[in-house]
Scaffold this motif. Sequence first.
Motif, PDB file in Angstrom:
ATOM      1  N   ASP A 100       0.857  -1.180   0.000  1.00 31.67           N
ATOM      2  CA  ASP A 100       0.000   0.000   0.000  1.00 31.67           C
ATOM      3  C   ASP A 100       0.896   1.234   0.000  1.00 31.67           C
ATOM      4  O   ASP A 100       1.533   1.544   1.000  1.00 31.67           O
ATOM      5  N   MET A 101       0.930   1.960  -1.109  1.00 29.86           N
ATOM      6  CA  MET A 101       1.841   3.090  -1.241  1.00 29.86           C
ATOM      7  C   MET A 101       1.242   4.421  -0.812  1.00 29.86           C
ATOM      8  O   MET A 101       1.975   5.369  -0.541  1.00 29.86           O
ATOM      9  N   ASP A 102      -0.091   4.511  -0.772  1.00 32.52           N
ATOM     10  CA  ASP A 102      -0.692   5.809  -0.446  1.00 32.52           C
ATOM     11  C   ASP A 102      -1.576   5.784   0.784  1.00 32.52           C
ATOM     12  O   ASP A 102      -2.287   6.750   1.072  1.00 32.52           O
ATOM     13  N   GLY A 103      -1.558   4.675   1.535  1.00 30.87           N
ATOM     14  CA  GLY A 103      -2.255   4.634   2.811  1.00 30.87           C
ATOM     15  C   GLY A 103      -3.756   4.480   2.738  1.00 30.87           C
ATOM     16  O   GLY A 103      -4.446   4.774   3.730  1.00 30.87           O
ATOM     17  N   ASP A 104      -4.308   3.994   1.603  1.00 32.53           N
ATOM     18  CA  ASP A 104      -5.756   3.818   1.510  1.00 32.53           C
ATOM     19  C   ASP A 104      -6.193   2.381   1.784  1.00 32.53           C
ATOM     20  O   ASP A 104      -7.351   2.029   1.578  1.00 32.53           O
ATOM     21  N   GLU A 131     -10.697   0.116 -12.241  1.00 31.86           N
ATOM     22  CA  GLU A 131      -9.756  -0.050 -13.343  1.00 31.86           C
ATOM     23  C   GLU A 131      -8.318   0.056 -12.827  1.00 31.86           C
ATOM     24  O   GLU A 131      -8.060   0.694 -11.811  1.00 31.86           O
ATOM     25  N   VAL A 132      -7.396  -0.573 -13.559  1.00 38.06           N
ATOM     26  CA  VAL A 132      -5.981  -0.508 -13.202  1.00 38.06           C
ATOM     27  C   VAL A 132      -5.306   0.586 -14.034  1.00 38.06           C
ATOM     28  O   VAL A 132      -5.420   0.602 -15.263  1.00 38.06           O
ATOM     29  N   TYR A 133      -4.597   1.492 -13.336  1.00 44.28           N
ATOM     30  CA  TYR A 133      -3.860   2.570 -13.993  1.00 44.28           C
ATOM     31  C   TYR A 133      -2.361   2.326 -13.796  1.00 44.28           C
ATOM     32  O   TYR A 133      -1.937   1.829 -12.751  1.00 44.28           O
ATOM     33  N   GLY A 134      -1.571   2.713 -14.786  1.00 45.35           N
ATOM     34  CA  GLY A 134      -0.131   2.547 -14.708  1.00 45.35           C
ATOM     35  C   GLY A 134       0.591   3.887 -14.739  1.00 45.35           C
ATOM     36  O   GLY A 134       0.238   4.771 -15.526  1.00 45.35           O
ATOM     37  N   TYR A 135       1.630   4.035 -13.884  1.00 45.51           N
ATOM     38  CA  TYR A 135       2.408   5.275 -13.785  1.00 45.51           C
ATOM     39  C   TYR A 135       3.881   4.927 -13.911  1.00 45.51           C
ATOM     40  O   TYR A 135       4.382   4.053 -13.210  1.00 45.51           O
ATOM     41  N   PHE A 136       4.572   5.645 -14.765  1.00 42.93           N
ATOM     42  CA  PHE A 136       5.943   5.310 -15.144  1.00 42.93           C
ATOM     43  C   PHE A 136       6.940   6.218 -14.442  1.00 42.93           C
ATOM     44  O   PHE A 136       6.753   7.437 -14.366  1.00 42.93           O
ATOM     45  N   PHE A 137       8.028   5.625 -13.906  1.00 44.97           N
ATOM     46  CA  PHE A 137       9.075   6.381 -13.225  1.00 44.97           C
ATOM     47  C   PHE A 137      10.442   5.874 -13.665  1.00 44.97           C
ATOM     48  O   PHE A 137      10.613   4.679 -13.950  1.00 44.97           O
ATOM     49  N   GLY A 138      11.413   6.792 -13.684  1.00 47.15           N
ATOM     50  CA  GLY A 138      12.794   6.358 -13.813  1.00 47.15           C
ATOM     51  C   GLY A 138      13.218   5.701 -12.514  1.00 47.15           C
ATOM     52  O   GLY A 138      12.660   5.988 -11.444  1.00 47.15           O
ATOM     53  N   ASN A 139      14.213   4.823 -12.578  1.00 45.95           N
ATOM     54  CA  ASN A 139      14.620   4.085 -11.386  1.00 45.95           C
ATOM     55  C   ASN A 139      15.080   5.008 -10.260  1.00 45.95           C
ATOM     56  O   ASN A 139      14.846   4.752  -9.081  1.00 45.95           O
ATOM     57  N   GLY A 140      15.738   6.126 -10.614  1.00 44.45           N
ATOM     58  CA  GLY A 140      16.208   7.068  -9.604  1.00 44.45           C
ATOM     59  C   GLY A 140      15.088   7.845  -8.943  1.00 44.45           C
ATOM     60  O   GLY A 140      15.274   8.427  -7.878  1.00 44.45           O
ATOM     61  N   GLN A 169      -3.614  10.342  -8.880  1.00 40.96           N
ATOM     62  CA  GLN A 169      -4.745  10.967  -9.529  1.00 40.96           C
ATOM     63  C   GLN A 169      -5.025  10.173 -10.804  1.00 40.96           C
ATOM     64  O   GLN A 169      -4.225   9.326 -11.200  1.00 40.96           O
ATOM     65  N   THR A 170      -6.155  10.430 -11.436  1.00 40.97           N
ATOM     66  CA  THR A 170      -6.544   9.623 -12.589  1.00 40.97           C
ATOM     67  C   THR A 170      -5.508   9.681 -13.696  1.00 40.97           C
ATOM     68  O   THR A 170      -5.101   8.644 -14.234  1.00 40.97           O
ATOM     69  N   ASN A 171      -5.039  10.859 -14.053  1.00 39.72           N
ATOM     70  CA  ASN A 171      -4.133  11.000 -15.185  1.00 39.72           C
ATOM     71  C   ASN A 171      -2.691  11.304 -14.791  1.00 39.72           C
ATOM     72  O   ASN A 171      -1.850  11.519 -15.651  1.00 39.72           O
ATOM     73  N   SER A 172      -2.427  11.342 -13.505  1.00 38.87           N
ATOM     74  CA  SER A 172      -1.067  11.658 -13.086  1.00 38.87           C
ATOM     75  C   SER A 172      -0.816  11.107 -11.687  1.00 38.87           C
ATOM     76  O   SER A 172      -1.736  10.663 -11.003  1.00 38.87           O
ATOM     77  N   CYS A 173       0.443  11.157 -11.290  1.00 38.94           N
ATOM     78  CA  CYS A 173       0.831  10.707  -9.956  1.00 38.94           C
ATOM     79  C   CYS A 173       1.902  11.655  -9.448  1.00 38.94           C
ATOM     80  O   CYS A 173       2.914  11.879 -10.124  1.00 38.94           O
TER      81      CYS A 173
END
Length: 240
Positions: A100-104, A131-140, A169-173
């Motif tokens: 759980d990354m956001d405490g919900d 629905e499942v949403y995906g958010y992309f991050f660089g490893n750093g 958020q729906t379109n961003s993190c």
Amino acid sequence: MKSQIMYVLLMFLLSISSSNKISDTSVPTIISSANITPSESKPENNKSLAMEAYKTVLQNKIEFYSTDTKKKVYLNDFLTNNEIYGTTSKIKINHFAVLDMDGDRIPEVVLGLTVDENPNFVEVLHYMNGEVYGYFFGNGQLSDLKTDGTFRWLSGGLTYNGYGKLRFQTNSCEIDNLAYHESSATDESSTTFAIAYYINNKLVTIDSYNAFVKEEEGKRDVTWYEFSQENISTVTSKTR
């Protein structure tokens, strides 16, 4: 004659009173469970639905919404989208974590992505509105992940980095900065630098910042699992 009129009025008033009582005891309105959104239902129910959705996404059976491509994609197709990664090298999922990354109280799934066997990127899957949403991050941007969802982020090498937590958020993190430090040049020659330390966006001393870092580093690291069909089934079932 007068007594008859009074009798009629009395009967009329009794009739009105009886009508009101029937109205007061009428059947209450029932709200259908179909009108309850996922956010209004019990967290444990959402958790079960989320884990089943993650499982089918990781098995490449259903699409998820990629906030980077702005469309629904299957996981295998997402991994071959070189426009996202800026490379023609082979991309694969090396390992994954569930927490759980956001405490919900509803877990996320974090995918560790590698390019030519080197860890380069992270994709975070978040369940929201059925629905499942995906958010992309660089490893750093998301490293040293802890079980409470906090992590270390880097930006600009040693000049600007800190610790944070995700807010979806729906379109961003977005990353909520819990603590960070940044360097700035003290003169035009840029030979000397001043370092400022912040916790919850408030300026603090280096000792306070170091105490925060020590506490953060003492937290339990998240458990990473090798990406395999067996582990997908086992971990997603165990987490429900």
